[in-house]
Scaffold this active site. Structure first.
Site, PDB file in Angstrom:
ATOM      1  N   CYS A  86      -0.388   4.130   2.103  1.00 54.37           N
ATOM      2  CA  CYS A  86      -0.197   3.954   3.560  1.00 54.37           C
ATOM      3  C   CYS A  86       1.256   4.225   3.946  1.00 54.37           C
ATOM      4  O   CYS A  86       1.529   4.875   4.945  1.00 54.37           O
ATOM      5  CB  CYS A  86      -0.491   2.523   4.008  1.00 54.37           C
ATOM      6  N   ASP A  87       2.181   3.660   3.191  1.00 49.27           N
ATOM      7  CA  ASP A  87       3.568   3.589   3.649  1.00 49.27           C
ATOM      8  C   ASP A  87       4.562   4.409   2.821  1.00 49.27           C
ATOM      9  O   ASP A  87       5.728   4.512   3.188  1.00 49.27           O
ATOM     10  CB  ASP A  87       4.036   2.111   3.651  1.00 49.27           C
ATOM     11  N   CYS A  97       0.834  -1.202   0.000  1.00 49.41           N
ATOM     12  CA  CYS A  97       0.000   0.000   0.000  1.00 49.41           C
ATOM     13  C   CYS A  97       0.872   1.255   0.000  1.00 49.41           C
ATOM     14  O   CYS A  97       1.382   1.669   1.042  1.00 49.41           O
ATOM     15  CB  CYS A  97      -0.921  -0.008   1.214  1.00 49.41           C
TER      16      CYS A  97
END
Ligand code: NDP
Length: 315
Positions: free
Chosen positions: A141-142, A138
């Site tokens: 997300c990261d 992701c």
């Protein structure tokens, strides 16, 4: 195995942001929902690190903490949260019948399916070894953690292009590792990728391993695998992002619930209604497009409101 009979007005299957939000709303509406957590309690957010884009957490929050907070909020209003994995459903008539692997036999007036989706991985052992230590599925997300570093995205579809473009605004260098000699993505996405100076597409390439001391520092690749032009080479990277598709967790429902060609649950218009009156779906299991914690939570809220309307007004 000892079997336990339970009965509920609202059964929620799955414990990600969609399921917990549905549980909060359904509890506050006095429907005493029963939730079956599934095999990954808390869902996909429990396998990421810090979540910085969930509204309300202005300094970010660990994914596991966020899910614990949602769980406590649902429990505060009386949601009955149980472990277990749904192995069998009968949605042919009401009340619906559901069985779990730990011996629960549930009858339910309504069901909210919020079983989520899981990212596909390549299946190489190093993905597990470096999970959360440079391996992610992701970018939104990261990606932020790779500012001015080098990263690779595996895959040649629209998701991979989107992730690569997102990362190209953060990282210094983005490789795309593509197994064919072309991208599968739409032309517009291909053009955007090609127009970015810091994205390099490595065609005809497969990842055979990752290396690094505790964290990812590089990937072993092989080009033209299985041909006389086969060549092994390494790239230095700090992050390795999988973007080879997602699989919705719908196998157990497929005999009753209409799915699209990718296996996602079809919902009716802007509602969370499925083809079976009384069965609703929320979150990634019914959303191949947005796949965010906050959109899943929003859909969980809608599902609980749809349940409320269904129970109060009938079909
Ligand atoms: P896709 O199935 O479209 O693409 C998956 C990619 O991963 C392909 O390039 C595929 O390679 C590659 N792949 C699959 N398995 C492996 C493997 N084992 N090793 C290496 N590479 C592998 O999935 P997406 O998630 O990209 O897209 C899903 C759907 O969502 C699509 O319909 C897409 O168009 C849509 N979408 C649209 C977006 C938009 O319009 N903005 C954004 C995101 C998704 P190969 O090509 O060789 O099969």
């Amino acid at each position: 195995m000892e079997r336990q009979q339970l009965s509920t007005r609202c059964l929620i299957i799955g414990s990600g942001p969609a399921g917990y939000t549905a549980a909060i709303y359904a509890s506050r509406a006095n429907f005493s929902p029963l939730m079956i957590e599934g095999d990954q309690p808390g869902g996909q957010l429990t396998i990421t690190t810090e979540v910085e884009n969930f509204p309300g957490y202005h300094e970010g929050v660990q994914g596991t903490q966020l899910m614990e907070d949602l769980r406590k909020q649902a429990e505060r209003f009386g949601a009955d949260i149980r472990g277990g994995f749904v192995t069998e459903v009968d949605f042919s008539k009401r009340p619906f019948r559901v069985k779990t692997d730990n011996g629960l036999e549930i009858t339910a007036d309504t069901v909210i399916i919020s079983t989520g989706a899981r990212a596909r991985y390549l299946g190489i052992p190093d993905e597990d070894k470096y999970n959360g230590m440079g391996v992610s599925a992701c970018a939104t997300c990261d990606g932020f953690f790779y500012r001015n570093q080098s990263v690779a995205v595996v895959g040649g579809g629209d998701t991979a292009c989107e992730e690569a473009l997102y990362l190209s605004n953060i990282a210094k260098k983005v490789y795309m590792i593509v197994r064919k000699d072309h991208l599968r993505a739409s032309k517009v996405m291909q053009k955007r990728v090609n127009d970015k100076d810091n994205i390099e597409v490595l065609y005809n390439s497969n990842t055979v391993g990752l290396f690094g001391d505790g964290v990812v520092q590089g990937a072993h690749l092989v080009e033209h695998k299985g041909t006389d032009r086969e060549r092994e080479y390494d790239i230095a990277i700090d992050g390795f992002f999988l973007a080879i598709g997602h699989s919705p967790n719908t196998a157990v429902f497929k005999d009753y619930i209409d799915l699209d060609e990718q296996g996602y649950i079809k919902v009716q218009g802007a509602s969370t209604r499925t083809n079976v009156p009384g069965v609703f779906a929320a979150g990634d299991v019914a959303d191949p497009t947005y796949r965010q914690a906050i959109t899943a939570a929003g859909m969980g809220c809608k599902a609980a409101l749809d349940v409320e309307r269904f129970l109060l007004e009938g079909e």
